[in-house]
Design a protein around this motif. Structure first.
Motif, PDB file in Angstrom:
ATOM      1  N   MET A   1      -9.538  -0.174 -18.669  1.00 10.99           N
ATOM      2  CA  MET A   1      -8.944   0.687 -17.848  1.00 10.99           C
ATOM      3  C   MET A   1      -9.184   0.554 -16.390  1.00 10.99           C
ATOM      4  SD  MET A   1      -6.902   2.476 -19.679  1.00 10.99           S
ATOM      5  CE  MET A   1      -6.534   3.874 -18.412  1.00 10.99           C
ATOM      6  N   SER A   2     -10.551   0.220 -15.980  1.00  8.54           N
ATOM      7  CA  SER A   2     -10.616   0.145 -14.566  1.00  8.54           C
ATOM      8  C   SER A   2      -9.868  -1.275 -13.969  1.00  8.54           C
ATOM      9  CB  SER A   2     -12.248  -0.379 -14.152  1.00  8.54           C
ATOM     10  OG  SER A   2     -12.610  -1.443 -15.235  1.00  8.54           O
ATOM     11  N   GLU A   3      -9.859  -2.269 -14.845  1.00 10.63           N
ATOM     12  CA  GLU A   3      -8.924  -3.405 -14.434  1.00 10.63           C
ATOM     13  C   GLU A   3      -7.397  -3.022 -14.020  1.00 10.63           C
ATOM     14  OE1 GLU A   3      -8.049  -7.194 -13.253  1.00 10.63           O
ATOM     15  OE2 GLU A   3      -9.932  -6.342 -13.302  1.00 10.63           O
ATOM     16  N   TYR A   4      -6.892  -2.174 -14.994  1.00  5.60           N
ATOM     17  CA  TYR A   4      -5.692  -1.636 -14.759  1.00  5.60           C
ATOM     18  C   TYR A   4      -5.723  -0.687 -13.492  1.00  5.60           C
ATOM     19  CZ  TYR A   4      -4.167  -2.897 -19.498  1.00  5.60           C
ATOM     20  OH  TYR A   4      -3.674  -3.732 -20.497  1.00  5.60           O
ATOM     21  N   ARG A   5      -6.895   0.158 -13.246  1.00  2.00           N
ATOM     22  CA  ARG A   5      -6.654   0.882 -11.851  1.00  2.00           C
ATOM     23  C   ARG A   5      -6.561  -0.207 -10.837  1.00  2.00           C
ATOM     24  NH1 ARG A   5     -10.860   4.305 -13.251  1.00  2.00           N
ATOM     25  NH2 ARG A   5      -9.304   5.730 -13.999  1.00  2.00           N
ATOM     26  N   ARG A   6      -7.536  -1.082 -10.860  1.00  2.06           N
ATOM     27  CA  ARG A   6      -7.467  -1.926  -9.893  1.00  2.06           C
ATOM     28  C   ARG A   6      -6.266  -2.597  -9.413  1.00  2.06           C
ATOM     29  NH1 ARG A   6      -7.846  -7.173  -8.370  1.00  2.06           N
ATOM     30  NH2 ARG A   6      -7.661  -7.648 -10.585  1.00  2.06           N
ATOM     31  N   LEU A   7      -5.392  -3.135 -10.334  1.00  2.00           N
ATOM     32  CA  LEU A   7      -4.550  -3.629 -10.473  1.00  2.00           C
ATOM     33  C   LEU A   7      -3.044  -2.460  -9.780  1.00  2.00           C
ATOM     34  CD1 LEU A   7      -3.882  -5.548 -13.546  1.00  2.00           C
ATOM     35  CD2 LEU A   7      -4.140  -6.639 -11.300  1.00  2.00           C
ATOM     36  N   ALA A   8      -3.309  -1.412 -10.168  1.00  2.88           N
ATOM     37  CA  ALA A   8      -2.231  -0.322  -9.515  1.00  2.88           C
ATOM     38  C   ALA A   8      -2.780  -0.215  -8.103  1.00  2.88           C
ATOM     39  CB  ALA A   8      -2.701   0.950 -10.319  1.00  2.88           C
ATOM     40  N   GLU A   9      -3.940   0.110  -7.547  1.00  2.00           N
ATOM     41  CA  GLU A   9      -4.021   0.092  -6.360  1.00  2.00           C
ATOM     42  C   GLU A   9      -3.717  -1.035  -5.703  1.00  2.00           C
ATOM     43  OE1 GLU A   9      -8.603   0.446  -6.304  1.00  2.00           O
ATOM     44  OE2 GLU A   9      -8.298   2.939  -6.937  1.00  2.00           O
ATOM     45  N   LEU A  10      -3.926  -2.186  -6.077  1.00  2.00           N
ATOM     46  CA  LEU A  10      -3.281  -3.386  -5.510  1.00  2.00           C
ATOM     47  C   LEU A  10      -1.862  -3.233  -5.128  1.00  2.00           C
ATOM     48  CD1 LEU A  10      -3.844  -6.442  -4.391  1.00  2.00           C
ATOM     49  CD2 LEU A  10      -3.797  -7.250  -6.682  1.00  2.00           C
ATOM     50  N   THR A  11      -1.221  -2.902  -6.446  1.00  2.00           N
ATOM     51  CA  THR A  11       0.323  -2.849  -6.367  1.00  2.00           C
ATOM     52  C   THR A  11       0.798  -1.788  -5.438  1.00  2.00           C
ATOM     53  OG1 THR A  11       0.470  -3.358  -8.778  1.00  2.00           O
ATOM     54  CG2 THR A  11       2.124  -2.248  -7.624  1.00  2.00           C
ATOM     55  N   VAL A  12       0.104  -0.754  -5.123  1.00  5.28           N
ATOM     56  CA  VAL A  12       0.293   0.253  -4.009  1.00  5.28           C
ATOM     57  C   VAL A  12      -0.120  -0.372  -2.730  1.00  5.28           C
ATOM     58  CG1 VAL A  12      -0.379   2.438  -3.058  1.00  5.28           C
ATOM     59  CG2 VAL A  12      -0.051   2.435  -5.472  1.00  5.28           C
ATOM     60  N   SER A  13      -0.872  -0.876  -2.527  1.00  5.93           N
ATOM     61  CA  SER A  13      -1.186  -1.637  -1.166  1.00  5.93           C
ATOM     62  C   SER A  13       0.193  -2.768  -0.920  1.00  5.93           C
ATOM     63  CB  SER A  13      -2.657  -2.470  -1.268  1.00  5.93           C
ATOM     64  OG  SER A  13      -2.636  -3.093  -0.072  1.00  5.93           O
ATOM     65  N   ASN A  14       0.282  -3.481  -1.804  1.00  2.00           N
ATOM     66  CA  ASN A  14       1.384  -4.515  -1.534  1.00  2.00           C
ATOM     67  C   ASN A  14       2.677  -3.813  -1.423  1.00  2.00           C
ATOM     68  OD1 ASN A  14      -0.216  -6.542  -1.812  1.00  2.00           O
ATOM     69  ND2 ASN A  14       0.391  -6.818  -3.950  1.00  2.00           N
ATOM     70  N   GLN A  15       3.049  -2.578  -1.971  1.00  2.00           N
ATOM     71  CA  GLN A  15       4.097  -1.794  -1.858  1.00  2.00           C
ATOM     72  C   GLN A  15       4.179  -1.112  -0.423  1.00  2.00           C
ATOM     73  OE1 GLN A  15       4.664   1.275  -4.870  1.00  2.00           O
ATOM     74  NE2 GLN A  15       6.444   0.637  -5.638  1.00  2.00           N
ATOM     75  N   ASP A  16       3.065  -0.598  -0.136  1.00  2.61           N
ATOM     76  CA  ASP A  16       3.122  -0.091   1.378  1.00  2.61           C
ATOM     77  C   ASP A  16       3.279  -1.292   2.391  1.00  2.61           C
ATOM     78  OD1 ASP A  16       2.370   2.273   0.572  1.00  2.61           O
ATOM     79  OD2 ASP A  16       0.085   2.083   0.849  1.00  2.61           O
ATOM     80  N   GLN A  17       2.631  -2.371   2.321  1.00  5.21           N
ATOM     81  CA  GLN A  17       2.969  -3.515   3.058  1.00  5.21           C
ATOM     82  C   GLN A  17       4.608  -3.985   3.129  1.00  5.21           C
ATOM     83  OE1 GLN A  17       0.552  -6.804   1.814  1.00  5.21           O
ATOM     84  NE2 GLN A  17      -1.356  -5.760   2.529  1.00  5.21           N
TER      85      GLN A  17
END
Length: 77
Positions: free
Chosen positions: A38-54
């Motif tokens: 779950m912590s890996e999924y959370r990290r990937l979700a945060e990375l996805t949100v960051s990429n989406q913002d960019q």
């Protein structure tokens, strides 16, 4: 007869305790594994949100540039 009942009950009690301990241990191990996943999924979700913002920022910049190009083409034509 009592000589067999008391050791049998003690043996049964110890067996139940060992089995319960093993079940608890393996459930705890499984829970730890799930937490790591779950912590890996959370990290990937945060990375996805960051990429989406960019990407959103880049899209806004491209929209602005396209409007400028359209305005220039209208003024020339």
């Amino acid at each position: 007869m009592k000589e067999i009942i008391i050791p049998s009950v003690v043996f049964l009690f110890l067996t139940v305790m060992v089995v319960a301990g093993m079940v608890i241990y393996f459930r705890l191990t499984l829970h730890r594994t799930e937490i790591e996943a779950m912590s890996e999924y959370r990290r990937l979700a945060e990375l996805t949100v960051s990429n989406q913002d960019q990407l959103q920022a880049q899209l806004a910049e491209l929209s602005t540039r396209l409007s400028d190009v359209e305005r220039i083409l209208r003024s020339v034509g």
